[in-house]
Motif scaffolding. Sequence first.
Motif, PDB file in Angstrom:
ATOM      1  N   ALA A   1       9.636 -16.956 124.922  1.00  0.00           N
ATOM      2  CA  ALA A   1      10.980 -16.513 124.560  1.00  0.00           C
ATOM      3  C   ALA A   1      11.963 -16.727 125.713  1.00  0.00           C
ATOM      4  N   GLN A   2      11.561 -16.360 126.921  1.00  0.00           N
ATOM      5  CA  GLN A   2      12.457 -16.512 128.065  1.00  0.00           C
ATOM      6  C   GLN A   2      12.735 -17.978 128.372  1.00  0.00           C
ATOM      7  N   LEU A   3      11.699 -18.805 128.335  1.00  0.00           N
ATOM      8  CA  LEU A   3      11.894 -20.231 128.589  1.00  0.00           C
ATOM      9  C   LEU A   3      12.781 -20.853 127.515  1.00  0.00           C
ATOM     10  N   SER A   4      12.566 -20.470 126.272  1.00  0.00           N
ATOM     11  CA  SER A   4      13.390 -20.986 125.175  1.00  0.00           C
ATOM     12  C   SER A   4      14.832 -20.541 125.325  1.00  0.00           C
ATOM     13  N   ARG A   5      15.026 -19.294 125.768  1.00  0.00           N
ATOM     14  CA  ARG A   5      16.398 -18.798 125.936  1.00  0.00           C
ATOM     15  C   ARG A   5      17.131 -19.579 127.018  1.00  0.00           C
ATOM     16  N   ASP A   6      16.457 -19.896 128.106  1.00  0.00           N
ATOM     17  CA  ASP A   6      17.095 -20.687 129.163  1.00  0.00           C
ATOM     18  C   ASP A   6      17.530 -22.048 128.628  1.00  0.00           C
ATOM     19  N   ASP A   7      16.642 -22.693 127.858  1.00  0.00           N
ATOM     20  CA  ASP A   7      16.976 -24.000 127.288  1.00  0.00           C
ATOM     21  C   ASP A   7      18.118 -23.879 126.276  1.00  0.00           C
ATOM     22  N   ALA A   8      18.050 -22.856 125.423  1.00  0.00           N
ATOM     23  CA  ALA A   8      19.078 -22.677 124.401  1.00  0.00           C
ATOM     24  C   ALA A   8      20.442 -22.405 125.030  1.00  0.00           C
ATOM     25  N   ASP A   9      20.462 -21.602 126.097  1.00  0.00           N
ATOM     26  CA  ASP A   9      21.732 -21.321 126.777  1.00  0.00           C
ATOM     27  C   ASP A   9      22.343 -22.607 127.342  1.00  0.00           C
ATOM     28  N   ALA A  10      21.490 -23.461 127.911  1.00  0.00           N
ATOM     29  CA  ALA A  10      21.989 -24.722 128.467  1.00  0.00           C
ATOM     30  C   ALA A  10      22.539 -25.622 127.371  1.00  0.00           C
ATOM     31  N   LEU A  11      21.827 -25.714 126.255  1.00  0.00           N
ATOM     32  CA  LEU A  11      22.286 -26.545 125.143  1.00  0.00           C
ATOM     33  C   LEU A  11      23.569 -25.996 124.525  1.00  0.00           C
ATOM     34  N   ASP A  12      23.687 -24.677 124.429  1.00  0.00           N
ATOM     35  CA  ASP A  12      24.909 -24.069 123.895  1.00  0.00           C
ATOM     36  C   ASP A  12      26.111 -24.380 124.780  1.00  0.00           C
ATOM     37  N   ALA A  13      25.907 -24.319 126.099  1.00  0.00           N
ATOM     38  CA  ALA A  13      26.996 -24.644 127.022  1.00  0.00           C
ATOM     39  C   ALA A  13      27.395 -26.112 126.883  1.00  0.00           C
ATOM     40  N   TRP A  14      26.416 -26.988 126.732  1.00  0.00           N
ATOM     41  CA  TRP A  14      26.675 -28.419 126.536  1.00  0.00           C
ATOM     42  C   TRP A  14      27.469 -28.637 125.246  1.00  0.00           C
ATOM     43  N   ALA A  15      27.064 -27.938 124.177  1.00  0.00           N
ATOM     44  CA  ALA A  15      27.739 -28.085 122.893  1.00  0.00           C
ATOM     45  C   ALA A  15      29.181 -27.579 122.948  1.00  0.00           C
ATOM     46  N   ALA A  16      29.398 -26.474 123.644  1.00  0.00           N
ATOM     47  CA  ALA A  16      30.760 -25.935 123.765  1.00  0.00           C
ATOM     48  C   ALA A  16      31.670 -26.926 124.472  1.00  0.00           C
ATOM     49  N   ASP A  17      31.140 -27.590 125.492  1.00  0.00           N
ATOM     50  CA  ASP A  17      31.931 -28.598 126.201  1.00  0.00           C
ATOM     51  C   ASP A  17      32.137 -29.846 125.336  1.00  0.00           C
ATOM     52  N   ALA A  18      31.079 -30.245 124.631  1.00  0.00           N
ATOM     53  CA  ALA A  18      31.168 -31.460 123.811  1.00  0.00           C
ATOM     54  C   ALA A  18      32.137 -31.283 122.650  1.00  0.00           C
ATOM     55  N   GLU A  19      32.233 -30.085 122.113  1.00  0.00           N
ATOM     56  CA  GLU A  19      33.093 -29.857 120.952  1.00  0.00           C
ATOM     57  C   GLU A  19      34.544 -30.242 121.220  1.00  0.00           C
ATOM     58  N   THR A  20      34.991 -30.001 122.425  1.00  0.00           N
ATOM     59  CA  THR A  20      36.387 -30.337 122.747  1.00  0.00           C
ATOM     60  C   THR A  20      36.607 -31.850 122.821  1.00  0.00           C
ATOM     61  N   ARG A  21      35.525 -32.611 123.008  1.00  0.00           N
ATOM     62  CA  ARG A  21      35.649 -34.059 123.163  1.00  0.00           C
ATOM     63  C   ARG A  21      35.394 -34.845 121.888  1.00  0.00           C
ATOM     64  N   VAL A  22      34.979 -34.162 120.814  1.00  0.00           N
ATOM     65  CA  VAL A  22      34.710 -34.877 119.560  1.00  0.00           C
ATOM     66  C   VAL A  22      35.766 -34.573 118.505  1.00  0.00           C
ATOM     67  N   ARG A  23      36.855 -33.970 118.912  1.00  0.00           N
ATOM     68  CA  ARG A  23      37.961 -33.689 117.995  1.00  0.00           C
ATOM     69  C   ARG A  23      39.134 -34.623 118.278  1.00  0.00           C
ATOM     70  N   ASP A  24      39.863 -34.970 117.217  1.00  0.00           N
ATOM     71  CA  ASP A  24      41.045 -35.803 117.396  1.00  0.00           C
ATOM     72  C   ASP A  24      42.231 -34.928 117.777  1.00  0.00           C
ATOM     73  N   ASP A  25      43.410 -35.524 117.868  1.00  0.00           N
ATOM     74  CA  ASP A  25      44.594 -34.781 118.301  1.00  0.00           C
ATOM     75  C   ASP A  25      44.956 -33.649 117.344  1.00  0.00           C
ATOM     76  N   ALA A  26      44.536 -33.800 116.076  1.00  0.00           N
ATOM     77  CA  ALA A  26      44.823 -32.756 115.083  1.00  0.00           C
ATOM     78  C   ALA A  26      43.728 -31.696 115.038  1.00  0.00           C
ATOM     79  N   GLY A  27      42.706 -31.832 115.902  1.00  0.00           N
ATOM     80  CA  GLY A  27      41.630 -30.860 115.952  1.00  0.00           C
ATOM     81  C   GLY A  27      40.511 -31.112 114.964  1.00  0.00           C
ATOM     82  N   ARG A  28      40.525 -32.272 114.278  1.00  0.00           N
ATOM     83  CA  ARG A  28      39.470 -32.585 113.308  1.00  0.00           C
ATOM     84  C   ARG A  28      38.286 -33.253 114.001  1.00  0.00           C
TER      85      ARG A  28
END
Length: 369
Positions: A269-296
């Motif tokens: 559980a602890q090892l999975s949580r560390d990995d999941a936290d890292a992937l969530d942070a990556w996804a939060a950053d990536a989300e801003t880069r996969v949207r167009d100017d209108a936010g789509r």
Amino acid sequence: MGPHPAVAAIRLAVRRVLHDVLTDLTDLTDRSANGAAAHGPTRRHPAVPRNRSGATPAAADGTAPLVLVACSGGADSMALASALAFEAPKLGLRAGGVTVDHGLQVGSDLRAAEVVSRMTALRLDPVESVAVRVGRDGGPEAAARDARYAALDEAADRLGAVAVLLGHTRDDQAETVLLGLARGSGIRSLSGMAEVSGGPGRGHRYRRPFLQIDRQTARKACMVQSLPVWDDPHNIDPAYTRSRLRHEGLPALEKALGKGVVEALARTAQLSRDDADALDAWAADAETRVRDDAGRLECAKLYALPPAVRRRVLRRAVVAAGSPAGSLFARHIEEVDRLITGWRGQGAINLPGRVEAQRQGGRLVIRQG
């Protein structure tokens, strides 16, 4: 002679968590002070300043920070209540307790009143019982959990508590991991329960000091302190999935694989949580880069992401559109993902919360219908 090893273990676990609570309060006060310097006066917590010993002095008017324990009267939560009652005053904290009456058993109100009496005997103050009505959404266990956390949130808000301690043990963590595995869930479900959690706007409200302590240690701590405990009959009722897992599934695994299964699952559980936290942070950053100017969301940019990151971006977008996170499962996200990776001109995907996902002109449109 010092306390029994079981008592020492639960007190040390609680002491560490209370120090974390105080550290968070100090950090919050420092940020508030910096904000006040830049923007004018900001209200400070009245009991955060430390003395030279590092403890937080209790205010004479009773305004010291309040920490609550959620107590069912079972061995785990009674052990937690006793440790909180012992450790909190030494750090200048107030300790209180809340028990939730789910109304699912005859005489539950009397049981709740008895738990209040036991918490009072431990010198917790304030203590109270909160009655809830359990719905049906998600099944009996999920509905009871939702009602319980809603009641705890309301009590913590009303009483001004800075933290609520929960008595989940290492055994509970192992059961949670296995339940996630049985559902075929992703790594976030396999990460089990977090040591610190809280809903939107609630920061680090919930703390689980016993995730590294086994259930037998908590029960032993109650026994040597002569603390009466209540064994919930639901915990041995085979009608409940967790009960079957606890009394049949885990013992069978330990018989087949040997001792140490619970510890190994908790470590997973602890090892999975560390990995999941890292992937969530990556996804939060990536989300801003996969949207167009209108936010789509742009399908080509989503396609270029690693699958684990892309699915997290999609889940974030679906939840933001209004789909309840607790009703959103891996199969839902896989269907949305196929609009990106297996596009064949398919129609809209219907999701929980009346949310709809549809591909239009190279964009992924997710909205509530």
